[in-house]
Design an enzyme around this catalytic site. Structure first.
Site, PDB file in Angstrom:
ATOM      1  N   HIS A 537     -95.800 -26.485 -31.841  1.00 14.87           N
ATOM      2  CA  HIS A 537     -94.967 -27.174 -30.848  1.00 14.87           C
ATOM      3  C   HIS A 537     -93.532 -26.647 -30.825  1.00 14.87           C
ATOM      4  CE1 HIS A 537     -97.489 -30.700 -29.527  1.00 14.87           C
ATOM      5  NE2 HIS A 537     -98.182 -30.296 -30.596  1.00 14.87           N
ATOM      6  N   HIS A 723    -103.010 -23.752 -32.192  1.00 16.71           N
ATOM      7  CA  HIS A 723    -102.781 -25.170 -31.935  1.00 16.71           C
ATOM      8  C   HIS A 723    -104.092 -25.937 -31.885  1.00 16.71           C
ATOM      9  CE1 HIS A 723    -102.131 -28.749 -29.331  1.00 16.71           C
ATOM     10  NE2 HIS A 723    -101.141 -28.922 -30.184  1.00 16.71           N
ATOM     11  N   ASN A 727    -104.977 -29.149 -34.255  1.00 17.14           N
ATOM     12  CA  ASN A 727    -104.768 -30.391 -33.518  1.00 17.14           C
ATOM     13  C   ASN A 727    -106.038 -31.178 -33.267  1.00 17.14           C
ATOM     14  OD1 ASN A 727    -102.853 -32.130 -31.750  1.00 17.14           O
ATOM     15  ND2 ASN A 727    -104.596 -31.708 -30.412  1.00 17.14           N
TER      16      ASN A 727
END
Length: 871
Positions: A537, A723, A727
């Site tokens: 992020h 990611h 995640n």
């Protein structure tokens, strides 16, 4: 070519004029924003009184065969030499706004627009100017000219919000894939508008991309409890930059940005094209996060004024099998007054009595207790939600890099006698030589912060080292866990450390289970704050900002990277409002508490851009060695390492796609060096976006095609596959809190204490008194479920939201091959997950590794690689 010519169609003549038919595809605000139902009514009123939406073509006059140009070094002077010029046509208006001609997919509408064109003129539309005189903004997707005389079909891809003209001092102009010299002004002026002037508070209709420090995490006006340091701009707290909002400072501290907007307003500033809103599901995710903070968390805290404990594992299972009852709570009534009913049903599946009932996490779906095995504990370091930390142990005992003058001797106290009996007949030296020893090392990043954390928060925990042995069947066996805490007499005396060995029975077995829980607490913090937040992020946001400030939408690298930036700035802004801020959800559910973001800043000091490439990361961690005879040029030392095996396939596919794309537009290294926009982009990214790292020697110089290809591959890998890997496994693994507790509330019981006696008599009760409370568990479970969901309009790796994002055939062919390659990789992953010899792919919990599947359905699936950091 200028525009995208598909076929030749003769327009409808009208005297000396021809009617050029066009189609505009857009999404109205009332479709995208369920909080603004009046928008449709007011837009219709404006339409009826003549305040309409108009388009004007900017046509490049002259020989259409000459209308060729790129920003990559071709001769622009030819335009002027041939007397070519631009002509802005008369306004044409969208037709049938109120009745809507054609309903398309997911809220899209198509409108006719008809332009007058003099048949004696020869030219090609190089741009169009759009003016929105309505009350509300709309999302402009595409504009297509169906039958432009002598050219045929011309297509503009827009994908941008258009606000009412009253908000702008300049025209909104859209250009196709290449820029003739007379239209260069538009291209350059657009970048000036996007950069802004660095002044003032930015409003929701602004389109400005600018940089700021992380000076919006705290709110000292609410008291010292909510004060947080500024991250970024200092040697003590370096950090990537975020998007500037321009809010005025707090009264208490002029260096801290003022309070965020009210939680349920969704009004936190990001450039409008970066906001959620493509479908309601995206806005739902944002509202759901805020609902937890504004309603769920306070109500649960009131109910939980005295900590509620789980007594048994069966108590935890009730969250998934029957629901958790909150007696006497008015929480449901409070929430229902502020959140639409359909959203409420999604956030809290409730029948009015059983307030919280969650889907069954995959880690316990097939076997409720297999997560407790040592084999599963180790397997999740290779195929769990944080598979990016484990490294090969190259020296024994493990050493520390912490400054001895400040922290004393922080080297490990683990000795050969602790582990040699479990090395399958090898000595420690032989095991190291055969590359059989590995370590999950959370000691150095955590130890300098641990004294403050344990003294000043709800946490009582350790810094940990876990050593593992690679068995002949490819699985890892935990050998020993070392737990260390700060010395009571001062940091300079080094740590107080204790070593624990595996045991299955009696109090020793209970102690070993607690030791693994403390490791889980460490790993959860590192996962949430570093592997996930910082390394995807936070580090990607500067790339989003720099790309929009320095690369025109026409630039090939902008086109390449754009899908990988979708929604990132918006979700990061919400994170600063609800997750990583003072008193936010991560501070309430992860052990560093108010020191969480400081910890991520400490780790950012060691961030190296080039090491974010998967092959470099694996080599740095000693997991892989170079081998020209192996696939991808690497040989994995743990052959059955699902994250690395699948990741290397995807990394190679991304790199091949980027290579094919860049080689098409850049025919030589010289073209890279002479591309002014590209060089400005890379310079600003280093010096501004990651300004605290600007003097590091490891930055690529951006002088060759190979440097461009490697850099773009890293950006795409981090935003998409990395990611996804860290995640979308959050709920499958973390949704069942005992598997990965994020908080420990008391230290390991010592002999002779009441806690030790309790551990002997009721080990489960002692275990649950150590890990998170019921409140903390519910908050974390709700959060993990929201963050693990795919939106229904997700774009996955190898997909684009419009097939006409370019009309250059070679890139389109390469992109199609990229998608086909990803499909084949997913098919191979499915096959490997069925191979019983690959024990790490499924494990004792019978949970196949699916996090690097390319695609997914919407919702909670535990698979799928979105293009971007979009949640």
């Amino acid at each position: 070519m200028i525009g995208n010519v598909v076929d030749n169609i003769t327009g409808e003549k009208n005297g000396s004029k021809e009617k050029v038919r066009g189609t505009v595809v857009l999404m109205k605000k009332n479709v995208l924003d369920f909080n603004d139902f009046p928008a449709s009514f007011l837009d219709n009123v404006h339409e009826l009184v003549g305040k309409r939406v108009s388009l004007q073509l900017d046509v490049y006059l002259g020989n259409p065969d000459m209308v060729r140009c790129t920003m990559l070094g071709r001769d622009h002077l030819a335009w002027q030499a041939n007397g070519l010029r631009g002509k802005v046509g008369e306004p044409a208006y969208l037709e049938d706004w109120i009745t809507i001609r054609t309903p398309l997919a997911a809220g899209e509408s198509a409108f006719d627009v008809n332009f007058d064109w003099d048949e004696e003129e020869i030219g090609v539309p190089g741009a169009f100017i759009i003016t929105n005189n309505h009350h509300s903004e709309f999302y402009l997707k595409t504009v297509t000219l169906d039958d432009f005389p002598g050219q045929g079909r011309i297509h503009f891809v827009c994908n941008s919000w258009v606000y009412p003209a009253k908000h702008y001092k300049y025209d909104r102009t859209y250009l196709p894939s290449e820029t003739p010299m007379p239209l260069r002004y538009y291209r350059e002026q657009e970048l000036v508008n996007l950069r802004g002037d660095g002044e003032g508070k930015l409003q929701e209709w602004d389109r400005v991309y600018d940089y700021a420090y992380y000076n919006d995490l705290g709110n000292p006006d609410k008291g010292e409890k909510y004060a947080r340091p500024v991250l970024g701009g200092s040697a003590e707290y370096p950090y990537p930059r975020r998007g500037r909002t321009g809010r005025p400072p707090t009264k208490s501290d002029p260096n801290i940005e003022g309070q965020m907007p009210p939680l349920m307003s969704l009004a936190v500033y990001v450039p409008r094209d970066e906001r959620f809103g493509h479908l309601k599901m995206s806005d739902f995710l944002a509202y759901a996060l805020k609902a937890i903070v504004q309603f769920v968390k306070p109500a649960l805290e009131a109910f939980d004024s005295t900590p509620n404990e789980f007594d048994t594992f069966e108590d935890v299972l009730k969250l998934f099998e029957g629901g958790f009852v909150l007696p006497g709570s008015s929480l449901l009534d409070d929430i229902s007054k502020n959140i639409p009913f359909e959203m409420l049903k999604e956030i809290l599946r409730s029948d009015g009595e059983k307030l919280f009932e969650f889907p069954m996490p995959q880690v316990i779906k097939e076997d409720k207790y297999a997560w407790r095995t040592d084999e599963e504990f180790a397997r999740e370091m290779l195929a769990g939600v944080n598979p990016v930390i484990i490294r090969r142990l190259e020296e024994f005992p493990p050493t520390s890099k912490l400054d001895r003058e400040l922290y004393g001797n922080q080297n490990s106290t683990i000795s050969a006698k602790h582990i040699e009996s479990n090395l399958d007949g090898l000595t420690v030296d032989e095991a190291i030589e055969k590359k059989k020893l590995f370590i999950l090392d959370h000691h150095d990043p955590l130890m300098p912060q641990l004294r403050r954390i344990n003294a000043d928060t709800f946490t009582s925990t350790y810094a940990s080292r876990t050593i593992l042995f690679l068995k002949d069947d490819g699985t890892l066996k935990p050998l020993v866990i070392e737990l260390s805490s700060p010395h009571p007499d001062g940091d300079q005396f080094g740590p107080v450390s204790k070593v624990y060995s595996p045991s299955e029975h009696g109090v020793e077995g209970s102690i070993w289970r607690l030791a693994k829980a403390y490791v889980g607490v460490n790993d959860s913090a590192v996962h949430h704050l570093i592997s996930h937040w910082l390394h995807t992020h936070a580090v990607i946001e500067p790339f989003v900002i720099a790309t929009n400030r320095q690369l025109s939408v026409l630039h090939p690298i902008h086109k390449l990277l754009l899908p990988h930036f979708r929604d990132t700035m918006f979700i990061n802004a919400f994170a600063r409002q609800t997750l990583v801020n003072a008193g936010g959800l991560l501070e309430a559910t992860v052990f560093p508490a108010k020191y969480a973001m400081e910890l991520s800043s400490v780790v950012y000091k060691n961030w190296v851009f080039s090491e974010q490439a998967l092959p470099e990361d694996l080599k740095r961690r000693g997991i892989a060695v170079e081998d020209p005879n192996s696939p991808h040029g690497l040989r994995l030392l743990i052959e059955d390492y699902p994250y690395a095996v699948d990741g290397l396939e995807i990394w190679s596919a991304i790199k091949k796609w980027v290579e094919d794309y860049c080689f098409f537009y850049y025919k030589s290294d010289e073209m890279v060096r002479k591309d002014a926009e590209l060089q400005s982009w890379w310079k600003e990214l280093r010096e501004e976006g990651h300004g605290d790292k600007k003097d590091e020697p490891w930055w690529p110089k951006m002088q060759t095609r190979e440097e461009l290809i490697e850099s773009c591959t890293i950006i795409i890998w981090v935003a998409s596959a990395l990611h996804a890997a860290v995640n979308f496994g959050q709920y499958p693994y973390v949704g069942y809190m005992p598997n990965r507790p994020a908080i420990s509330r008391r230290f390991m019981p010592e002999k002779g204490t009441p806690e030790y006696s309790e551990l002997e008599s009721d080990p489960d009760k002692a275990f649950f008194k150590t890990i998170p409370t019921l409140l903390q568990t519910v908050l974390m479970t709700v959060l993990m479920e929201i963050l693990s969901r795919h939106s229904t309009d997700e774009e996955y790796l190898g997909q684009r939201n419009t097939p006409e994002w370019t009309f250059d055939r070679a890139p389109l062919q390469a992109f199609e091959e990229f998608g086909n390659k990803l499909t084949k990789i997913e098919e191979r992953i499915v096959t490997m997950n069925k191979d019983t010899k690959l024990k790490n792919r499924v494990g004792p919990v019978k949970m196949p590794y699916t996090l690097l599947y390319r695609t997914s359905e919407g919702g909670l699936t535990g698979k799928g690689i979105p293009n971007s950091v979009s949640i």
